[in-house]
Design a protein around this motif. Structure first.
Motif, PDB file in Angstrom:
ATOM      1  N   UNK A 115       0.845  -1.207   0.000  1.00  0.00           N
ATOM      2  CA  UNK A 115       0.000   0.000   0.000  1.00  0.00           C
ATOM      3  C   UNK A 115       0.877   1.252   0.000  1.00  0.00           C
ATOM      4  N   UNK A 116       1.973   1.209   0.765  1.00  0.00           N
ATOM      5  CA  UNK A 116       2.879   2.374   0.782  1.00  0.00           C
ATOM      6  C   UNK A 116       3.442   2.660  -0.603  1.00  0.00           C
ATOM      7  N   UNK A 117       3.821   1.583  -1.317  1.00  0.00           N
ATOM      8  CA  UNK A 117       4.360   1.779  -2.675  1.00  0.00           C
ATOM      9  C   UNK A 117       3.307   2.421  -3.580  1.00  0.00           C
ATOM     10  N   UNK A 118       2.069   1.953  -3.475  1.00  0.00           N
ATOM     11  CA  UNK A 118       1.002   2.513  -4.326  1.00  0.00           C
ATOM     12  C   UNK A 118       0.764   3.979  -3.991  1.00  0.00           C
ATOM     13  N   UNK A 119       0.777   4.289  -2.689  1.00  0.00           N
ATOM     14  CA  UNK A 119       0.561   5.686  -2.281  1.00  0.00           C
ATOM     15  C   UNK A 119       1.725   6.566  -2.732  1.00  0.00           C
ATOM     16  N   UNK A 120       2.947   6.013  -2.628  1.00  0.00           N
ATOM     17  CA  UNK A 120       4.131   6.784  -3.055  1.00  0.00           C
ATOM     18  C   UNK A 120       4.084   7.082  -4.549  1.00  0.00           C
ATOM     19  N   UNK A 121       3.408   6.207  -5.303  1.00  0.00           N
ATOM     20  CA  UNK A 121       3.311   6.415  -6.759  1.00  0.00           C
ATOM     21  C   UNK A 121       2.118   7.299  -7.122  1.00  0.00           C
ATOM     22  N   UNK A 122       1.453   7.872  -6.093  1.00  0.00           N
ATOM     23  CA  UNK A 122       0.351   8.804  -6.372  1.00  0.00           C
ATOM     24  C   UNK A 122      -1.025   8.178  -6.270  1.00  0.00           C
ATOM     25  N   UNK A 123      -1.083   6.897  -5.847  1.00  0.00           N
ATOM     26  CA  UNK A 123      -2.382   6.238  -5.722  1.00  0.00           C
ATOM     27  C   UNK A 123      -2.996   6.456  -4.351  1.00  0.00           C
ATOM     28  N   UNK A 124      -4.135   5.784  -4.126  1.00  0.00           N
ATOM     29  CA  UNK A 124      -4.784   5.826  -2.818  1.00  0.00           C
ATOM     30  C   UNK A 124      -5.024   4.377  -2.413  1.00  0.00           C
ATOM     31  N   UNK A 125      -4.270   3.923  -1.391  1.00  0.00           N
ATOM     32  CA  UNK A 125      -4.330   2.500  -1.035  1.00  0.00           C
ATOM     33  C   UNK A 125      -4.317   2.326   0.472  1.00  0.00           C
ATOM     34  N   UNK A 126      -4.967   1.262   0.922  1.00  0.00           N
ATOM     35  CA  UNK A 126      -5.004   0.880   2.335  1.00  0.00           C
ATOM     36  C   UNK A 126      -4.620  -0.590   2.434  1.00  0.00           C
ATOM     37  N   UNK A 127      -4.126  -0.992   3.622  1.00  0.00           N
ATOM     38  CA  UNK A 127      -3.707  -2.393   3.769  1.00  0.00           C
ATOM     39  C   UNK A 127      -4.494  -3.071   4.881  1.00  0.00           C
ATOM     40  N   UNK A 128      -4.685  -4.368   4.712  1.00  0.00           N
ATOM     41  CA  UNK A 128      -5.453  -5.168   5.674  1.00  0.00           C
ATOM     42  C   UNK A 128      -4.803  -6.545   5.776  1.00  0.00           C
ATOM     43  N   UNK A 129      -4.915  -7.143   6.978  1.00  0.00           N
ATOM     44  CA  UNK A 129      -4.480  -8.523   7.172  1.00  0.00           C
ATOM     45  C   UNK A 129      -5.675  -9.433   7.003  1.00  0.00           C
ATOM     46  N   UNK A 130      -5.470 -10.548   6.289  1.00  0.00           N
ATOM     47  CA  UNK A 130      -6.560 -11.517   6.163  1.00  0.00           C
ATOM     48  C   UNK A 130      -5.983 -12.908   5.938  1.00  0.00           C
ATOM     49  N   UNK A 131      -6.654 -13.904   6.494  1.00  0.00           N
ATOM     50  CA  UNK A 131      -6.398 -15.283   6.083  1.00  0.00           C
ATOM     51  C   UNK A 131      -7.664 -15.730   5.358  1.00  0.00           C
ATOM     52  N   UNK A 132      -7.572 -15.869   4.038  1.00  0.00           N
ATOM     53  CA  UNK A 132      -8.783 -16.135   3.258  1.00  0.00           C
ATOM     54  C   UNK A 132      -9.412 -17.484   3.600  1.00  0.00           C
ATOM     55  N   UNK A 133      -8.646 -18.374   4.216  1.00  0.00           N
ATOM     56  CA  UNK A 133      -9.172 -19.703   4.545  1.00  0.00           C
ATOM     57  C   UNK A 133     -10.021 -19.693   5.814  1.00  0.00           C
ATOM     58  N   UNK A 134     -10.050 -18.563   6.522  1.00  0.00           N
ATOM     59  CA  UNK A 134     -10.785 -18.471   7.795  1.00  0.00           C
ATOM     60  C   UNK A 134     -11.938 -17.481   7.658  1.00  0.00           C
ATOM     61  N   UNK A 135     -13.159 -17.981   7.759  1.00  0.00           N
ATOM     62  CA  UNK A 135     -14.315 -17.100   7.515  1.00  0.00           C
ATOM     63  C   UNK A 135     -14.364 -15.886   8.458  1.00  0.00           C
ATOM     64  N   UNK A 136     -14.099 -16.052   9.781  1.00  0.00           N
ATOM     65  CA  UNK A 136     -14.149 -14.854  10.647  1.00  0.00           C
ATOM     66  C   UNK A 136     -13.153 -13.783  10.190  1.00  0.00           C
ATOM     67  N   UNK A 137     -11.980 -14.216   9.744  1.00  0.00           N
ATOM     68  CA  UNK A 137     -10.974 -13.270   9.263  1.00  0.00           C
ATOM     69  C   UNK A 137     -11.461 -12.562   7.995  1.00  0.00           C
ATOM     70  N   UNK A 138     -12.083 -13.308   7.100  1.00  0.00           N
ATOM     71  CA  UNK A 138     -12.594 -12.725   5.850  1.00  0.00           C
ATOM     72  C   UNK A 138     -13.674 -11.680   6.158  1.00  0.00           C
ATOM     73  N   UNK A 139     -14.606 -12.033   7.028  1.00  0.00           N
ATOM     74  CA  UNK A 139     -15.720 -11.116   7.337  1.00  0.00           C
ATOM     75  C   UNK A 139     -15.214  -9.858   8.031  1.00  0.00           C
ATOM     76  N   UNK A 140     -14.255 -10.064   8.963  1.00  0.00           N
ATOM     77  CA  UNK A 140     -13.692  -8.918   9.679  1.00  0.00           C
ATOM     78  C   UNK A 140     -12.980  -7.969   8.703  1.00  0.00           C
ATOM     79  N   UNK A 141     -12.231  -8.555   7.787  1.00  0.00           N
ATOM     80  CA  UNK A 141     -11.492  -7.732   6.823  1.00  0.00           C
ATOM     81  C   UNK A 141     -12.440  -6.978   5.910  1.00  0.00           C
TER      82      UNK A 141
END
Ligand SMILES: NC(=O)c1ccc[n+]([C@@H]2O[C@H](COP(=O)([O-])OP(=O)(O)OC[C@H]3O[C@@H](n4cnc5c(N)ncnc54)[C@H](O)[C@@H]3O)[C@@H](O)[C@H]2O)c1
Length: 263
Positions: free
Chosen positions: A46-72
């Motif tokens: 996300x930092x690289x995208x923002x440094x290049x003039x974009x608008x980006x945010x970062x999130x942690x997720x484990x796609x194999x875990x439904x609670x993690x997916x929903x929280x993200x």
């Protein structure tokens, strides 16, 4: 700026194909949510995208875990306001012969590459349906889900399942204005390929690919931009192979292939 004002979630966006797609969508004006099991990698992306003039945010997720997916997903919507595009890209490679594949490995690969993709797609599609403005979902499948390659029992089966899931999603989500398509990469130069492909595997791939080279992550990203754009509004349930002709090829003779033998 074909994706201006769009909000795009990219799973597995910390590196490789996911990061290349994040970069390309960002260049087209989309706000990017990079989500990855590697939280630090997602931050750096996300930092690289923002440094290049974009608008980006970062999130942690484990796609194999439904609670993690929903929280993200909740966090993405809270941060960005809504969701327009999902790039369902997170995955792990697999290169173990069928006879040697233990159940634990099978379960791990299927839980990330197929069940994980299902969990993310379902959560995002529900969000898009609730918003009522349609959306775009791109699943990253694989040539390995279309051909019976060595060592691809678990990985190939998971990707074949994802391709079929895409068709069902396309049928069911059409009424909500959501386009669902696959990209099936062939052999692409990423860290995953560096780990999973030894010299013999590389030579075997290059023999089977008419263009006689691996693809670059940016070449997958260009296809993703098209499928996310309004130009692709009538493309539905399709698998776009980006594979240098691998899926298409039959017998190949010539200087860089099998030599011609005169009778
Ligand atoms: N590289 C290739 O040749 C190739 C070919 C066909 C398909 N693909 C597919 O393309 C996608 C990206 O592959 P790549 O080569 O860029 O791989 P990569 O290993 O370079 O990147 C994958 C990313 O997914 C993340 N990830 C892994 N497990 C996760 C989980 N449980 N939850 C969230 N994030 C997770 C990793 O941290 C990593 O950032 C994968 O789905 C892969 O199967 C790759």
């Amino acid at each position: 700026m074909r994706l201006q004002n769009k909000i795009a979630l990219i799973t597995g966006g910390a590196r490789g194909i996911g990061f290349a797609i994040a970069n390309a969508l960002s260049r087209e004006g989309a706000t990017i949510a990079v989500a990855d099991i590697n939280g630090e990698g997602a931050n750096a992306a996300a930092e690289k995208l923002n440094a290049a003039g974009g608008k980006a945010f970062s999130f942690s997720v484990d796609v194999a875990e439904q609670p993690s997916v929903l929280k993200t997903l909740n966090a993405v919507v809270a941060q960005c306001g809504r969701l327009d595009i999902l790039i369902n890209n997170a995955g792990v490679g697999g290169n173990t012969p069928f006879l040697d594949t233990p159940l634990e490995l099978w379960n791990r690969i299927v839980s990330i590459n197929l069940t994980g993709a299902f969990l993310v797609a379902q959560a995002c599609a529900r969000q898009m349906v609730e918003q009522g403005h349609g959306g775009k979902i791109i699943n990253i499948a694989s040539l390995s889900g279309q051909r019976g390659g060595n060592g691809r029992a678990a990985y190939g089966s998971a990707k074949a399942g994802l391709e079929l899931l895409t068709k069902v999603m396309a049928v069911e989500l059409s009424e909500h204005g959501i386009n669902v398509n696959n990209i099936a990469p062939g052999a692409i130069e990423t860290d995953m390929a560096a780990t999973a492909h030894d010299a013999a595997t590389r030579a075997a791939y290059n023999y089977l690919i008419p263009m006689v080279r691996y693809g670059m992550p940016e070449e997958i990203a260009d296809a993703a931009v098209f499928l996310c754009s309004d130009e692709a509004r009538y493309v539905q349930g399709h698998t776009l192979n980006v594979d240098g002709g691998f899926r298409t090829a039959g017998l190949m003779f010539g200087a860089r292939k099998a030599p011609m033998v005169s009778a």
